[in-house]
Design a protein around this motif. Sequence first.
Motif: not given
Length: 170
Positions: A40-47, A65-67, A71-72
Amino acid sequence: MPLLQILQVPHPLLKRVAAPVERVTDDIRRLMDDMLATMYAAPGIGLAAPQVGVSRRVIVVDLAKDETSRAPLRLVNPAVLWASEEQVIMEEGCLSLPDQFAEVRRPAAVKVSYQDESGAAREIEADGMLARCLQHEIDHLDGVLFIDHLSLLRRQMILRRLEKARRVRA
Ligand code: NI
């Protein structure tokens, strides 16, 4: 939750095949929470865990798209059970290759098996962006980067661009 350091190409861990998780323990749950915070901090959608220096088969994904709409997804030992014959081209990037993007061809839809954070066996069917993201992250567990799907020429071009960007920043 501490933020983890995201490894960048050409770190050797990014090319290693990650080991399966035998049991979903508190350590694994903590790892996934830390990975989500880092993503989330990066930000990115996958890790994927290898990107934070842990060579285990763990990925996290959240397309929100936002906090407020977060839906992790936490996936342990994810594996592609089925992939559609139909393929699509989409632009991809990767936190381990900052600011580099390329169009990559992959199956349009996939079915993925995994264990959730409680260790329960689950399956997910996905298309669109989620299918794309799952395939990209699962690739990381096998030491495969999105640039490995490109021609040698295009791969080398991106690696040179990355190197150049690093020199400018240094
Ligand atoms: Ni990536």
